[in-house]
Design a protein around this motif. Structure first.
Motif, PDB file in Angstrom:
ATOM      1  N   ILE A 109       1.027  -1.069  -0.161  1.00 40.67           N
ATOM      2  CA  ILE A 109       0.082   0.020  -0.155  1.00 40.67           C
ATOM      3  C   ILE A 109       0.824   1.473   0.259  1.00 40.67           C
ATOM      4  CG2 ILE A 109      -1.999   1.517   1.403  1.00 40.67           C
ATOM      5  CD1 ILE A 109      -2.729  -1.314   0.161  1.00 40.67           C
ATOM      6  N   ASN A 110       2.517   1.062   0.890  1.00 40.74           N
ATOM      7  CA  ASN A 110       3.039   2.442   0.168  1.00 40.74           C
ATOM      8  C   ASN A 110       3.911   2.375  -0.437  1.00 40.74           C
ATOM      9  OD1 ASN A 110       2.696   2.700   3.534  1.00 40.74           O
ATOM     10  ND2 ASN A 110       3.748   1.488   4.269  1.00 40.74           N
ATOM     11  N   THR A 111       3.537   1.733  -1.630  1.00 43.26           N
ATOM     12  CA  THR A 111       4.394   1.686  -2.797  1.00 43.26           C
ATOM     13  C   THR A 111       3.100   2.789  -3.888  1.00 43.26           C
ATOM     14  OG1 THR A 111       5.710  -0.061  -2.264  1.00 43.26           O
ATOM     15  CG2 THR A 111       4.784   0.705  -4.665  1.00 43.26           C
ATOM     16  N   ILE A 112       2.619   2.151  -3.466  1.00 42.80           N
ATOM     17  CA  ILE A 112       1.169   2.959  -4.031  1.00 42.80           C
ATOM     18  C   ILE A 112       0.887   4.415  -3.420  1.00 42.80           C
ATOM     19  CG2 ILE A 112      -1.578   2.992  -4.925  1.00 42.80           C
ATOM     20  CD1 ILE A 112      -1.684   0.138  -4.111  1.00 42.80           C
ATOM     21  N   LYS A 113       0.699   4.526  -2.366  1.00 40.81           N
ATOM     22  CA  LYS A 113       0.542   5.959  -1.618  1.00 40.81           C
ATOM     23  C   LYS A 113       2.734   6.639  -2.737  1.00 40.81           C
ATOM     24  CE  LYS A 113      -1.170   5.162   2.582  1.00 40.81           C
ATOM     25  NZ  LYS A 113      -0.810   4.996   4.259  1.00 40.81           N
ATOM     26  N   LYS A 114       3.520   6.348  -2.487  1.00 45.27           N
ATOM     27  CA  LYS A 114       4.333   7.160  -3.630  1.00 45.27           C
ATOM     28  C   LYS A 114       3.818   7.144  -4.959  1.00 45.27           C
ATOM     29  CE  LYS A 114       7.999   5.177  -0.517  1.00 45.27           C
ATOM     30  NZ  LYS A 114       8.847   3.460  -0.390  1.00 45.27           N
ATOM     31  N   VAL A 115       3.499   6.226  -5.492  1.00 49.68           N
ATOM     32  CA  VAL A 115       3.025   7.066  -6.772  1.00 49.68           C
ATOM     33  C   VAL A 115       2.141   7.844  -7.150  1.00 49.68           C
ATOM     34  CG1 VAL A 115       1.715   6.068  -8.476  1.00 49.68           C
ATOM     35  CG2 VAL A 115       3.561   4.435  -7.876  1.00 49.68           C
ATOM     36  N   LEU A 116       0.996   8.025  -5.803  1.00 47.51           N
ATOM     37  CA  LEU A 116       0.209   8.798  -5.752  1.00 47.51           C
ATOM     38  C   LEU A 116       0.684   9.970  -5.727  1.00 47.51           C
ATOM     39  CD1 LEU A 116      -2.650   7.071  -4.739  1.00 47.51           C
ATOM     40  CD2 LEU A 116      -2.598   7.282  -6.861  1.00 47.51           C
ATOM     41  N   ARG A 117       1.669  10.212  -4.993  1.00 44.34           N
ATOM     42  CA  ARG A 117       1.813  11.279  -4.667  1.00 44.34           C
ATOM     43  C   ARG A 117       3.161  12.187  -5.605  1.00 44.34           C
ATOM     44  NH1 ARG A 117       3.013   8.666   0.808  1.00 44.34           N
ATOM     45  NH2 ARG A 117       1.928   9.381   2.295  1.00 44.34           N
ATOM     46  N   VAL A 118       2.984  11.444  -5.985  1.00 46.00           N
ATOM     47  CA  VAL A 118       3.902  12.019  -7.614  1.00 46.00           C
ATOM     48  C   VAL A 118       2.421  12.905  -8.433  1.00 46.00           C
ATOM     49  CG1 VAL A 118       4.320  12.300 -10.470  1.00 46.00           C
ATOM     50  CG2 VAL A 118       5.481   9.995  -8.056  1.00 46.00           C
ATOM     51  N   VAL A 119       1.072  12.572  -7.816  1.00 46.23           N
ATOM     52  CA  VAL A 119       0.904  13.519  -9.449  1.00 46.23           C
ATOM     53  C   VAL A 119      -0.032  15.090  -7.938  1.00 46.23           C
ATOM     54  CG1 VAL A 119      -2.397  14.253  -8.854  1.00 46.23           C
ATOM     55  CG2 VAL A 119      -1.430  11.363  -9.162  1.00 46.23           C
ATOM     56  N   GLU A 120       0.708  15.044  -6.512  1.00 43.53           N
ATOM     57  CA  GLU A 120       0.682  15.809  -6.218  1.00 43.53           C
ATOM     58  C   GLU A 120       2.071  16.808  -6.555  1.00 43.53           C
ATOM     59  OE1 GLU A 120       0.328  17.697  -0.993  1.00 43.53           O
ATOM     60  OE2 GLU A 120       1.175  15.574  -1.988  1.00 43.53           O
ATOM     61  N   LYS A 121       2.890  16.401  -6.232  1.00 45.25           N
ATOM     62  CA  LYS A 121       4.301  17.014  -6.543  1.00 45.25           C
ATOM     63  C   LYS A 121       3.782  17.831  -7.883  1.00 45.25           C
ATOM     64  CE  LYS A 121       9.213  15.954  -6.659  1.00 45.25           C
ATOM     65  NZ  LYS A 121      10.620  14.557  -6.877  1.00 45.25           N
ATOM     66  N   TYR A 122       3.496  17.206  -8.799  1.00 48.31           N
ATOM     67  CA  TYR A 122       3.624  17.740 -10.257  1.00 48.31           C
ATOM     68  C   TYR A 122       2.037  18.038 -10.676  1.00 48.31           C
ATOM     69  CZ  TYR A 122       8.918  15.660 -10.972  1.00 48.31           C
ATOM     70  OH  TYR A 122       9.989  15.090 -10.252  1.00 48.31           O
ATOM     71  N   ASN A 123       1.462  18.160  -9.224  1.00 47.90           N
ATOM     72  CA  ASN A 123      -0.263  18.903  -9.810  1.00 47.90           C
ATOM     73  C   ASN A 123      -1.290  18.446 -10.994  1.00 47.90           C
ATOM     74  OD1 ASN A 123      -2.370  21.159  -8.679  1.00 47.90           O
ATOM     75  ND2 ASN A 123      -1.310  22.603  -9.716  1.00 47.90           N
ATOM     76  N   LEU A 124      -0.687  17.562 -11.011  1.00 47.51           N
ATOM     77  CA  LEU A 124      -1.493  16.624 -12.304  1.00 47.51           C
ATOM     78  C   LEU A 124      -3.217  16.984 -12.046  1.00 47.51           C
ATOM     79  CD1 LEU A 124       1.009  13.651 -12.742  1.00 47.51           C
ATOM     80  CD2 LEU A 124       1.731  15.856 -13.576  1.00 47.51           C
TER      81      LEU A 124
END
Length: 261
Positions: A109-124
């Motif tokens: 689950i933490n791996t999925i969270k890390k990927v989803l935080r890419v959305v936040e980092k780049y405001n996608l």
């Protein structure tokens, strides 16, 4: 120029009410961030693969094998189950399918969270069009014609939503999707080619998902959104309730979710 990575989630069959939600999701990535996003997700994927190999090696080390033999055996198994086609596939990671079963649920689950935080980092920006198939079938039935109608209407609203977004930001885009996806091949590509537009290229790129971490990102966003919608339908009876709430909270501020039916 914008690259829009698209994926669907849930069964597209109108008769399959075990999966009541069917949706199309688009993740919009400005080309100026392409390399950074690829590098970030590739790093997450590599760490995930390393954890699988390390967990295997640790399990062998705990037995009577020598350190050298344990390393060889873990390498052998890792190469068998984590080959060049390895990818981050959200539903399988959550279920703990092979090869992800080697890691405990928290790691997955933490791996999925890390990927989803890419959305936040780049405001996608993320756009999702969905239907509740039970609502649709009660009005239009469960035959092949109604299923075709559903897919055509969802495709139209999905593409029109993307065109509105591109017009608003005055950009052009290319769509990229997983190779062999039925909805993409039979509905989205024909629709794109028949409409007259200057925003989206009529040539939809299709790649094997393991070759594109951004397609994997679209898959993770689509499945995360699906879980959130499933929870809204099933409430406390949804077995992934806490995961659905936790994961979707990471992308909710960047997501526009529209119900078709």
């Amino acid at each position: 120029m914008i690259n829009i990575y698209i994926d669907d989630s849930g069964s597209r069959s109108i008769k399959d009410l075990d999966q009541p939600i069917y949706l199309l999701t688009a993740v919009c990535i400005n080309n100026k961030y392409f390399k950074e996003i690829n590098d970030d997700i590739n790093k997450i994927s590599e760490i995930f693969k390393y954890k699988i190999e390390n967990t295997l090696e640790s399990s062998f080390n705990k037995n009577t094998y020598t350190e050298k033999r344990a390393h060889k055996m873990s390498n052998l198994l890792t190469n068998l189950i984590v080959d060049k086609s390895f990818e981050l596939h959200c539903s399988e990671i959550i279920r703990g399918d092979i090869p992800y079963i080697i890691l405990d649920k928290e790691d997955r689950i933490n791996t999925i969270k890390k990927v989803l935080r890419v959305v936040e980092k780049y405001n996608l920006p993320i756009f999702t069009i969905y239907c509740n198939k039970e609502d649709f079938s009660s009005k239009y039935g469960k035959n092949n014609n109604s299923e075709d109608l559903l897919n055509k209407n969802m495709t139209k609203i999905f593409i029109d939503t993307l065109l509105d977004y591109l017009t608003e930001i005055d950009e052009q885009a290319c769509l990229i999707a997983d190779e062999g996806n039925y909805t993409i091949s039979n509905y989205i590509i024909p629709y794109i080619r028949e409409i007259d537009n200057e925003r989206i290229s009529c040539e939809v790129m299709q790649k094997k998902s393991f070759e594109s971490v951004n397609i994997q990102l679209a898959d993770i966003c689509a499945y995360t959104t699906n879980m959130s919608l499933m929870y809204k339908i099933k409430k406390d009876n949804y077995k992934h309730k806490n995961i659905a709430i936790d994961l979707f909270s990471l992308i909710s501020d960047y997501s526009i979710v529209k119900k078709v039916y």
